[in-house]
Design a protein around this motif. Structure first.
Motif, PDB file in Angstrom:
ATOM      1  N   LYS A   1       0.284 -11.587  -4.031  1.00  0.00           N
ATOM      2  CA  LYS A   1      -0.609 -10.411  -3.274  1.00  0.00           C
ATOM      3  C   LYS A   1       0.338  -9.783  -2.751  1.00  0.00           C
ATOM      4  CE  LYS A   1      -2.231 -14.483  -0.463  1.00  0.00           C
ATOM      5  NZ  LYS A   1      -1.954 -15.814   1.173  1.00  0.00           N
ATOM      6  N   ALA A   2       2.094 -10.131  -3.433  1.00  0.00           N
ATOM      7  CA  ALA A   2       2.928  -9.125  -3.090  1.00  0.00           C
ATOM      8  C   ALA A   2       3.102  -8.114  -4.739  1.00  0.00           C
ATOM      9  CB  ALA A   2       4.247  -9.922  -3.272  1.00  0.00           C
ATOM     10  N   VAL A   3       2.466  -8.195  -5.115  1.00  0.00           N
ATOM     11  CA  VAL A   3       1.700  -7.187  -6.570  1.00  0.00           C
ATOM     12  C   VAL A   3       0.872  -6.211  -5.991  1.00  0.00           C
ATOM     13  CG1 VAL A   3       1.322  -7.374  -8.907  1.00  0.00           C
ATOM     14  CG2 VAL A   3       2.938  -8.899  -8.151  1.00  0.00           C
ATOM     15  N   ALA A   4      -0.109  -6.893  -5.529  1.00  0.00           N
ATOM     16  CA  ALA A   4      -0.901  -5.741  -4.601  1.00  0.00           C
ATOM     17  C   ALA A   4      -0.319  -5.185  -3.889  1.00  0.00           C
ATOM     18  CB  ALA A   4      -2.172  -6.634  -4.571  1.00  0.00           C
ATOM     19  N   GLY A   5       0.812  -4.880  -3.613  1.00  0.00           N
ATOM     20  CA  GLY A   5       1.556  -4.131  -2.187  1.00  0.00           C
ATOM     21  C   GLY A   5       0.175  -3.821  -1.590  1.00  0.00           C
ATOM     22  N   GLY A   6      -0.335  -2.160  -1.144  1.00  0.00           N
ATOM     23  CA  GLY A   6      -1.299  -2.331  -0.050  1.00  0.00           C
ATOM     24  C   GLY A   6      -2.903  -2.017   0.098  1.00  0.00           C
ATOM     25  N   GLY A   7      -2.909  -3.011  -1.475  1.00  0.00           N
ATOM     26  CA  GLY A   7      -4.182  -3.523  -1.433  1.00  0.00           C
ATOM     27  C   GLY A   7      -5.092  -2.534  -2.474  1.00  0.00           C
ATOM     28  N   GLU A   8      -6.147  -2.615  -3.135  1.00  0.00           N
ATOM     29  CA  GLU A   8      -6.724  -1.759  -4.066  1.00  0.00           C
ATOM     30  C   GLU A   8      -6.864   0.162  -2.974  1.00  0.00           C
ATOM     31  OE1 GLU A   8     -10.946  -2.971  -5.647  1.00  0.00           O
ATOM     32  OE2 GLU A   8      -9.329  -4.552  -5.267  1.00  0.00           O
ATOM     33  N   LYS A   9      -7.234  -0.227  -2.055  1.00  0.00           N
ATOM     34  CA  LYS A   9      -8.106   0.998  -1.680  1.00  0.00           C
ATOM     35  C   LYS A   9      -6.428   1.717  -1.042  1.00  0.00           C
ATOM     36  CE  LYS A   9      -8.443   2.769   3.243  1.00  0.00           C
ATOM     37  NZ  LYS A   9      -8.321   2.761   4.630  1.00  0.00           N
ATOM     38  N   TYR A  10      -5.746   1.718  -1.295  1.00  0.00           N
ATOM     39  CA  TYR A  10      -3.972   2.597  -0.797  1.00  0.00           C
ATOM     40  C   TYR A  10      -3.694   2.527  -2.226  1.00  0.00           C
ATOM     41  CZ  TYR A  10      -4.430   2.010   4.034  1.00  0.00           C
ATOM     42  OH  TYR A  10      -4.869   1.710   5.553  1.00  0.00           O
ATOM     43  N   VAL A  11      -3.956   1.755  -3.530  1.00  0.00           N
ATOM     44  CA  VAL A  11      -3.547   2.189  -3.818  1.00  0.00           C
ATOM     45  C   VAL A  11      -3.681   2.871  -5.153  1.00  0.00           C
ATOM     46  CG1 VAL A  11      -2.835   0.555  -6.407  1.00  0.00           C
ATOM     47  CG2 VAL A  11      -2.528  -0.225  -4.634  1.00  0.00           C
ATOM     48  N   ALA A  12      -5.597   3.095  -4.859  1.00  0.00           N
ATOM     49  CA  ALA A  12      -6.214   4.017  -5.350  1.00  0.00           C
ATOM     50  C   ALA A  12      -5.868   5.080  -5.036  1.00  0.00           C
ATOM     51  CB  ALA A  12      -8.041   3.825  -5.098  1.00  0.00           C
ATOM     52  N   ARG A  13      -5.497   5.191  -3.641  1.00  0.00           N
ATOM     53  CA  ARG A  13      -5.609   6.774  -3.038  1.00  0.00           C
ATOM     54  C   ARG A  13      -3.989   7.519  -3.180  1.00  0.00           C
ATOM     55  NH1 ARG A  13      -3.871   7.944   3.439  1.00  0.00           N
ATOM     56  NH2 ARG A  13      -2.173   6.539   3.383  1.00  0.00           N
ATOM     57  N   HIS A  14      -3.164   6.333  -3.773  1.00  0.00           N
ATOM     58  CA  HIS A  14      -1.793   6.425  -4.310  1.00  0.00           C
ATOM     59  C   HIS A  14      -1.946   7.431  -5.522  1.00  0.00           C
ATOM     60  CE1 HIS A  14       2.301   6.725  -4.805  1.00  0.00           C
ATOM     61  NE2 HIS A  14       2.996   6.082  -5.416  1.00  0.00           N
ATOM     62  N   ARG A  15      -2.863   6.712  -6.647  1.00  0.00           N
ATOM     63  CA  ARG A  15      -3.026   6.842  -8.127  1.00  0.00           C
ATOM     64  C   ARG A  15      -3.925   8.323  -8.305  1.00  0.00           C
ATOM     65  NH1 ARG A  15      -1.490   2.778 -11.220  1.00  0.00           N
ATOM     66  NH2 ARG A  15      -2.066   0.906 -10.547  1.00  0.00           N
ATOM     67  N   ALA A  16      -4.685   8.389  -6.932  1.00  0.00           N
ATOM     68  CA  ALA A  16      -5.506  10.039  -7.158  1.00  0.00           C
ATOM     69  C   ALA A  16      -4.592  11.079  -7.050  1.00  0.00           C
ATOM     70  CB  ALA A  16      -6.823   9.819  -6.513  1.00  0.00           C
ATOM     71  N   ARG A  17      -3.381  10.111  -6.119  1.00  0.00           N
ATOM     72  CA  ARG A  17      -2.346  11.972  -5.822  1.00  0.00           C
ATOM     73  C   ARG A  17      -2.287  11.814  -7.828  1.00  0.00           C
ATOM     74  NH1 ARG A  17      -0.813   9.110   0.070  1.00  0.00           N
ATOM     75  NH2 ARG A  17      -2.635   9.979   1.462  1.00  0.00           N
ATOM     76  N   GLY A  18      -2.401  10.934  -8.007  1.00  0.00           N
ATOM     77  CA  GLY A  18      -1.336  11.628  -9.058  1.00  0.00           C
ATOM     78  C   GLY A  18       0.216  10.883  -9.695  1.00  0.00           C
ATOM     79  N   LYS A  19       0.634   9.708  -8.774  1.00  0.00           N
ATOM     80  CA  LYS A  19       1.477   8.809  -8.577  1.00  0.00           C
ATOM     81  C   LYS A  19       1.612   8.053  -9.804  1.00  0.00           C
ATOM     82  CE  LYS A  19       3.473  11.020  -4.331  1.00  0.00           C
ATOM     83  NZ  LYS A  19       4.177  11.373  -3.776  1.00  0.00           N
ATOM     84  N   LEU A  20       2.516   6.878  -9.817  1.00  0.00           N
ATOM     85  CA  LEU A  20       3.379   6.119 -10.332  1.00  0.00           C
ATOM     86  C   LEU A  20       3.398   5.267  -9.176  1.00  0.00           C
ATOM     87  CD1 LEU A  20       5.156   6.899 -13.061  1.00  0.00           C
ATOM     88  CD2 LEU A  20       2.548   5.843 -13.116  1.00  0.00           C
ATOM     89  N   THR A  21       2.361   4.026  -8.951  1.00  0.00           N
ATOM     90  CA  THR A  21       3.164   2.558  -8.590  1.00  0.00           C
ATOM     91  C   THR A  21       4.788   1.774  -8.908  1.00  0.00           C
ATOM     92  OG1 THR A  21       2.946   0.934  -9.862  1.00  0.00           O
ATOM     93  CG2 THR A  21       0.938   1.658  -8.560  1.00  0.00           C
ATOM     94  N   ALA A  22       5.233   0.996  -7.303  1.00  0.00           N
ATOM     95  CA  ALA A  22       6.732   1.387  -7.401  1.00  0.00           C
ATOM     96  C   ALA A  22       6.825   0.678  -8.378  1.00  0.00           C
ATOM     97  CB  ALA A  22       6.884   0.407  -6.170  1.00  0.00           C
ATOM     98  N   ARG A  23       6.206  -0.287  -9.097  1.00  0.00           N
ATOM     99  CA  ARG A  23       5.942  -1.724 -10.079  1.00  0.00           C
ATOM    100  C   ARG A  23       6.157  -0.466 -11.288  1.00  0.00           C
ATOM    101  NH1 ARG A  23       6.617  -6.882  -8.214  1.00  0.00           N
ATOM    102  NH2 ARG A  23       6.367  -6.570  -6.033  1.00  0.00           N
ATOM    103  N   GLU A  24       5.460   0.224 -11.628  1.00  0.00           N
ATOM    104  CA  GLU A  24       5.057   0.543 -12.660  1.00  0.00           C
ATOM    105  C   GLU A  24       6.378   1.976 -12.766  1.00  0.00           C
ATOM    106  OE1 GLU A  24       0.648   1.275 -12.483  1.00  0.00           O
ATOM    107  OE2 GLU A  24       1.912   3.534 -11.943  1.00  0.00           O
ATOM    108  N   ARG A  25       6.598   2.255 -11.919  1.00  0.00           N
ATOM    109  CA  ARG A  25       8.353   3.136 -11.982  1.00  0.00           C
ATOM    110  C   ARG A  25       9.129   2.320 -12.530  1.00  0.00           C
ATOM    111  NH1 ARG A  25       6.544   6.256  -5.748  1.00  0.00           N
ATOM    112  NH2 ARG A  25       5.508   7.885  -6.710  1.00  0.00           N
ATOM    113  N   ILE A  26       9.077   1.371 -11.917  1.00  0.00           N
ATOM    114  CA  ILE A  26      10.633   0.232 -12.826  1.00  0.00           C
ATOM    115  C   ILE A  26      10.120  -0.096 -13.863  1.00  0.00           C
ATOM    116  CG2 ILE A  26      11.574  -1.999 -12.332  1.00  0.00           C
ATOM    117  CD1 ILE A  26      10.585  -1.958  -9.103  1.00  0.00           C
ATOM    118  N   GLU A  27       8.664   0.054 -14.178  1.00  0.00           N
ATOM    119  CA  GLU A  27       9.078  -0.873 -15.651  1.00  0.00           C
ATOM    120  C   GLU A  27       9.299   0.544 -16.639  1.00  0.00           C
ATOM    121  OE1 GLU A  27       4.615  -2.575 -15.379  1.00  0.00           O
ATOM    122  OE2 GLU A  27       5.070  -2.116 -17.461  1.00  0.00           O
ATOM    123  N   LEU A  28       9.460   1.636 -16.091  1.00  0.00           N
ATOM    124  CA  LEU A  28       9.531   3.260 -16.656  1.00  0.00           C
ATOM    125  C   LEU A  28      10.993   2.840 -17.183  1.00  0.00           C
ATOM    126  CD1 LEU A  28       6.634   5.207 -16.432  1.00  0.00           C
ATOM    127  CD2 LEU A  28       7.423   4.613 -18.071  1.00  0.00           C
TER     128      LEU A  28
END
Ligand code: COA
Length: 527
Positions: free
Chosen positions: A24-51
């Motif tokens: 649940k924590a990894v899912a963050g704000g859920g599919e809808k908000y993650v998809a919108r975030h990616r559509a803006r060309g952005k990495l998620t918080a966890r992807e930023r950390i991983e890099l």
């Protein structure tokens, strides 16, 4: 030890539940908000950390379950943890912009303060990966005034020679502007960072000026005009690359204990930890079975895995010396639930010995608290417990705590519970913590209610109280479980017992950023 199928099954079921909660924590704000975030060309918080962290290195996430059981999303709209960047252990704090725009609610505040405390006490740099809508506006009353501590902590970190780095990926406005504002090194992402005290609509209202985001707080402007940014990154990956270069140039040196160059894996298989914890915590288990599955095994320079101290005295508490990933530690582990005078005094002596030789301590909880009853009171159980609590409170060597099983009453305090400032505190899914067990608590309430009725000359309705008793028992049981307590921020995470050695190894390496110096001045020991 033989395999106990029922213990193992129960523990595996709890670990499965834990994984579902983590998801649940990894899912963050859920599919809808993650998809919108990616559509803006952005990495998620966890992807930023991983890099950001070194390839193949471990990231020790902290408090992922904060907010569990509350009205807010699990995880506090941010990810915090310790990661290795260019070989340096850093606290990483990443807003999760998919959860309510990364805005900070009361759980986010609690989590970020605990993270800052961990960075301060272990003396490590901080990297903020910023993209947040600032205060969660509906809960502003709970966060506005205490929230100032975040900026205070950043500047105090800087003064204490613990560098602070801020990478701004998006919104960081109003109070949020002080995260980069107070940081030693600031990197902003072109055409994405927005760092201003007030956005265009508010400026228009306040002064009548017509302006735009970029002129007010864009990355180009701050890098070329205001000087609030030190580096202009062309995109998110470039920003992370620059952050890594900044850390590489910190000239960071660890100043604490150096581990033995080699160490052996534990004498007993860590997988056996799954069999160890009885489904009913009233049944005791031998903590040596846990210790030998967690600490270093025998090697040419570590002839004995665990050197037990005072084994014939106060045998409900097992104490001794070991190594973990090459680091020397002292261990205090409950052996048979209850703590009596001998155990309390043995603990007080052992904690002083660890301070005398500058050795960190590990507390392994499975205690129902201090012994009660006339004989024990007359034998001085209060003053002996007080000796142990004095030693724990005034000890200056780093303390690590793992709640394996029960952690009830003042036993939680004497064994270095959350209120006693452990550097890190982790919980197993089998743990239970409360002022006392549910049945005992409900029973005490019944006795009190009966006495109260009798003193008023009323007849006590035992049948009617049975319902209250069942309700209280259920409520206390629920409130003593690890997810509930983790949701309140009373630990740094619930972990799979098999990961304990790795988690503690990381903690010992993190605390070795600073010298370990014990204390020989304690409060008055009531003898
Ligand atoms: N407090 C509470 N909720 C907030 C919030 C805040 N500060 N900022 C955003 N949210 C909520 C939105 O209401 C929305 O909720 P919903 O999806 O349930 O309707 C969700 O978070 C996403 O916000 P949205 O505006 O759609 O996302 P975005 O990615 O396009 O923009 C921000 C994010 C942060 C730039 C924008 O929401 C914003 O400007 N927020 C206000 C910032 C501010 O002035 N904060 C005060 C600082 S003290």
């Amino acid at each position: 030890m033989t395999t106990d199928v029922s213990n193992r099954e129960a523990m595996l079921a709890k670990i499965e539940e834990l994984e579902a909660e983590h998801a649940k924590a990894v899912a963050g704000g859920g599919e809808k908000y993650v998809a919108r975030h990616r559509a803006r060309g952005k990495l998620t918080a966890r992807e930023r950390i991983e890099l950001l962290v070194d390839e193949g290195s471990a990231f020790l996430e902290l408090q992922p379950l904060i907010g569990w059981g509350s009205d807010f999303a699990v995880g506090g709209s941010m990810v915090t943890g310790i990661g290795v960047v260019e070989g340096v252990e850093c606290l990483i704090v990443a807003n999760d912009p998919t959860v309510k725009g990364g805005s900070l609610n009361p759980n986010s505040l609690k989590k970020s303060f605990r993270a800052a405390e961990i960075a301060a006490r272990n003396g490590i740099p901080t990297i903020n990966l910023t993209e947040s809508g600032g205060a969660d506006l509906p809960t502003q009353k709970d966060i506005f005034i205490p929230g100032g501590q975040g900026f205070r902590d950043l500047t105090r970190a800087s003064a204490a020679k613990r560098p602070t780095i801020s990478v701004v990926f998006g919104n960081s406005t109003a109070g949020g502007a002080y995260v980069p504002g107070m940081s030693d090194y600031v990197i902003m992402v072109k055409e994405a960072a927005k760092v201003f005290l007030a956005g265009p609509p508010l400026v228009k209202m306040a002064t009548g000026e017509d302006t735009d985001d970029e002129s007010l707080g864009g990355a180009e402007m701050h890098s070329r005009v205001s000087g609030s940014s030190d580096f202009l990154a062309v995109d998110e990956r470039d920003a992370i690359r620059i952050a890594r270069r900044v850390v590489a140039r910190l000239n960071w040196r660890k100043r604490g204990p150096v581990p033995a160059p080699t160490f052996a894996e534990p004498e007993l298989d860590p997988d056996g930890l799954l069999d160890l914890i009885p489904t009913d915590l009233k049944e005791p288990f031998d903590p040596r079975e846990a210790i030998l599955r967690i600490v270093d095994g025998i090697s040419p320079d570590n002839a004995v895995a665990f050197d037990e101290f005072k084994p014939l005295y106060g045998s409900s508490l097992c104490v001794g010396w070991a190594r973990l990933h090459g680091y020397e530690i002292g261990i205090l582990a409950n052996a048979r639930g209850v703590l009596m005078s001998e155990e309390a005094q043995k603990a007080a002596q052992f904690i002083q010995l660890a301070n005398q030789k500058d050795t960190p301590l590990l507390f392994l909880h499975n205690t129902t608290g201090y012994m009660v009853g006339t004989d024990y009171e007359q034998g001085g159980i209060i003053k002996h417990g007080a000796q142990m609590i004095n030693a724990v409170s005034n000890s200056k060597v780093p303390h690590l705590t793992v709640i394996m099983g029960a952690s009830y009453g003042a036993g939680n305090y004497g064994m270095n519970g959350r209120a006693y400032d452990p550097r890190f505190l982790f919980t197993w899914p089998s743990a239970k913590s409360a002022v006392m067990g549910p049945a005992q608590l409900a029973g005490v309430m019944e006795i009190v209610a009966r006495q109260s009725a009798e003193s008023k000359g009323e007849v006590f309705d035992a049948g009617g109280f049975a319902g209250v008793r069942a309700m209280v028992e259920g409520m206390i049981e629920e409130q003593s479980l690890p997810f509930f307590l983790s949701g309140l921020g009373y630990d740094d995470g619930v972990i799979d017992p098999r990961d304990t050695r790795t988690v503690l190894g990381i903690c010992l390496s993190v605390l070795a950023n600073q010298p370990v110096e014990g204390e020989m001045n304690f409060g008055v020991f009531r003898l």
